[in-house]
Scaffold this active site. Structure first.
Site, PDB file in Angstrom:
ATOM      1  N   GLY A  79       1.955 -18.756 -40.114  1.00 50.35           N
ATOM      2  CA  GLY A  79       1.219 -20.006 -40.261  1.00 50.35           C
ATOM      3  C   GLY A  79       2.116 -21.102 -40.768  1.00 50.35           C
ATOM      4  CG  ASP A 241       7.009 -17.654 -35.281  1.00 48.49           C
ATOM      5  OD1 ASP A 241       7.592 -16.653 -34.822  1.00 48.49           O
ATOM      6  OD2 ASP A 241       7.466 -18.322 -36.227  1.00 48.49           O
ATOM      7  CG  ASP A 251       8.845 -24.695 -35.301  1.00 45.62           C
ATOM      8  OD1 ASP A 251       8.403 -25.719 -35.838  1.00 45.62           O
ATOM      9  OD2 ASP A 251       8.141 -23.711 -35.058  1.00 45.62           O
TER      10      ASP A 251
END
Length: 473
Positions: A79, A241, A251
């Site tokens: 998360g 992710d 990211d």
């Protein structure tokens, strides 16, 4: 500034409500005016300033929950451990974009982390994402950079910072993995419907909307990675992710832009086994898509999922070849397989600078090869290749100078070299953001000459080649 909150409407199974926790003596040091204009954000508005900095909480701001395959192993719950989604905002073309703050403080998904970001990592992401945008590579973008007097501890104390960024969406492959492996079929179906409505609405007109959407996801991912390979970009942490469902580069951590041509180059010092090496990125992209397709095994038959995945290699190879053909100044559809394979066989042992070579090639004149020959040891081998290359271009009877000019619009003069980012960060740590802004200026228009900044286009010094980045970057 009008924020919308479509993702928040999915319900709290998808997130935890969170707010930005401002840093001590926080101040805005960079703001992307061009991007703000496209998003109709007026930074001069006192309320907008308070919202973006976290001084005025946003009622529906949140941190997303997801899972992910990290270096091959599955983590069932991850998360946003340091990120807050403020909401979505419409651009001047009518498209929604997320507003997401990195380094906003601890969240329920921080996993014993401090939820903070350091100035070093925020500067690296700001520079990389704007450079990728300038290179027409789908990417999140930096909107605002905040620094502070607050110390954040990594290997050593560093200035704390926050980076406000935008993207079409922050939904990751790992979102689907989370609900699939948790056995939450209702939420998985909600997520599918949400993505169809907000990101792939054209697929709703299809007789098979889910299949149509997944084909687009596969093809977007393939094209993104083809662009990475063509420009020499290595992501560094290609976990599921960290893969966007909308096909954007997100990211930025221990990334790198290849300097010396090395097919098996690993930019991430933490990637001890070289799982995400440059040459392995296309294969990892397919591996990640396989992980994603498993999440739809209750919606589609195996043969259907396999057929969807078969779009990947075709899309990647087709797009990569088109990009490399343009870099060589040859027309679309021209077979460059032999030219490229023989070129790369020369560049690797020569440790030739990848971006510099193609920029020099765009300045090449017929029968005048010294510009490139002076950069190599084996001059005869390179000369033979240049003769073959020249013959291919001359056989097309195109205007040489016009083709060379077009080549300079796809082969950048300026690349984000690791040492340049390092120097900008060192200066910023001392409160001097001028080197950062100067570097940002050329990276935002990397094909232009910027003659006053020629030194930023040069090879890295020896000390710069030894710099390493890791996941803490």
């Amino acid at each position: 500034m009008k924020l919308e909150h479509h993702f928040a409407g999915l319900g709290e199974a998808f997130y935890a409500k969170t707010s930005i926790q401002p840093l001590l003596k926080q101040r805005l040091v960079e703001f992307n005016q061009a991007l703000a204009h496209a998003l109709s954000i007026d930074i001069k508005s006192p309320q907008t300033k308070r919202i973006l900095s976290g001084e005025e909480p946003v009622e529906d701001s949140l941190s997303m929950v997801y899972a992910g395959h990290q270096f091959g192993g599955f983590s069932p719950q991850l998360g946003d451990g340091r990120g807050v989604l403020l909401g979505e905002i419409l651009d001047d073309q009518g498209w929604l974009h997320d507003l997401h703050m990195k380094g906003a403080g601890p969240t329920p998904f921080s996993r014993r982390g401090d939820g903070r970001a350091v100035l070093r990592s925020c500067i690296r992401e700001y520079l990389a994402s704007e450079f990728m945008h300038a290179m027409s590579i789908p990417s999140s973008r930096a909107l605002a950079l905040y620094t502070s007097s607050q110390a954040v501890y990594r290997e050593q104390p560093e200035p704390g910072a926050m980076l406000l960024r935008t993207a079409q969406g922050h939904i990751r492959f790992g979102h689907f993995e989370y609900f699939f492996y948790q056995g939450k079929e209702i939420e998985l179906n909600q997520l599918i419907d949400y993505c169809l409505k907000h990101y792939y609405s054209d697929c709703l007109a299809s007789d098979t909307p889910l299949e149509s959407m997944l084909i687009q996801v596969v093809e977007r991912t393939a094209r993104m990675i083809a662009k990475w390979q063509a420009v020499g970009f290595q992501h560094g942490v290609m976990n599921t992710d960290n893969f966007s469902f909308t096909g954007e580069t997100i990211d930025y951590g221990p990334y790198g832009f290849m300097e010396d041509y090395q097919p098996d180059w690993v930019c991430n010092h933490s990637d001890h086994e070289g799982r995400y090496a440059f040459s392995r990125q296309p294969g990892i992209g397919l591996w990640n898509l396989n992980c994603l397709m498993r999440c739809f095994s209750k919606h589609l038959e195996r043969d259907q999922l396999v057929a969807i995945l078969q779009h990947y290699e075709i899309a990647l190879q087709t797009h990569y070849e088109a990009l490399m053909t343009a870099k060589l100044g040859l027309p679309e559809g021209h077979n460059v397989t032999n030219l490229l394979s023989s070129l790369f066989a020369i560049l690797a042992p020569e440790k030739m600078d990848y971006s510099l070579f193609f920029r020099l090639l765009s300045h090449l004149l017929p029968d005048e090869f010294d510009l490139i020959l002076d950069e190599v040891v084996d001059r005869e081998r390179m000369r033979a290749w240049l003769l073959d290359y020249q013959q291919a271009r001359l056989a097309l009877e195109q205007d040489w100078s016009q083709v060379s000019m077009a080549m300079r619009q796809v082969n950048p003069k300026f690349v984000l070299r690791n040492y340049l980012a390092h120097e900008a960060i060192e200066a910023a740590d001392q409160g001097d953001f001028l080197p950062f802004r100067r570097l940002l200026s050329v990276l935002s228009a990397p094909f232009d000459e910027h003659q006053a900044c020629d030194q930023l286009a040069q090879r890295s010094p020896e000390w710069g080649r030894l710099l390493e980045v890791s996941c803490s970057s």
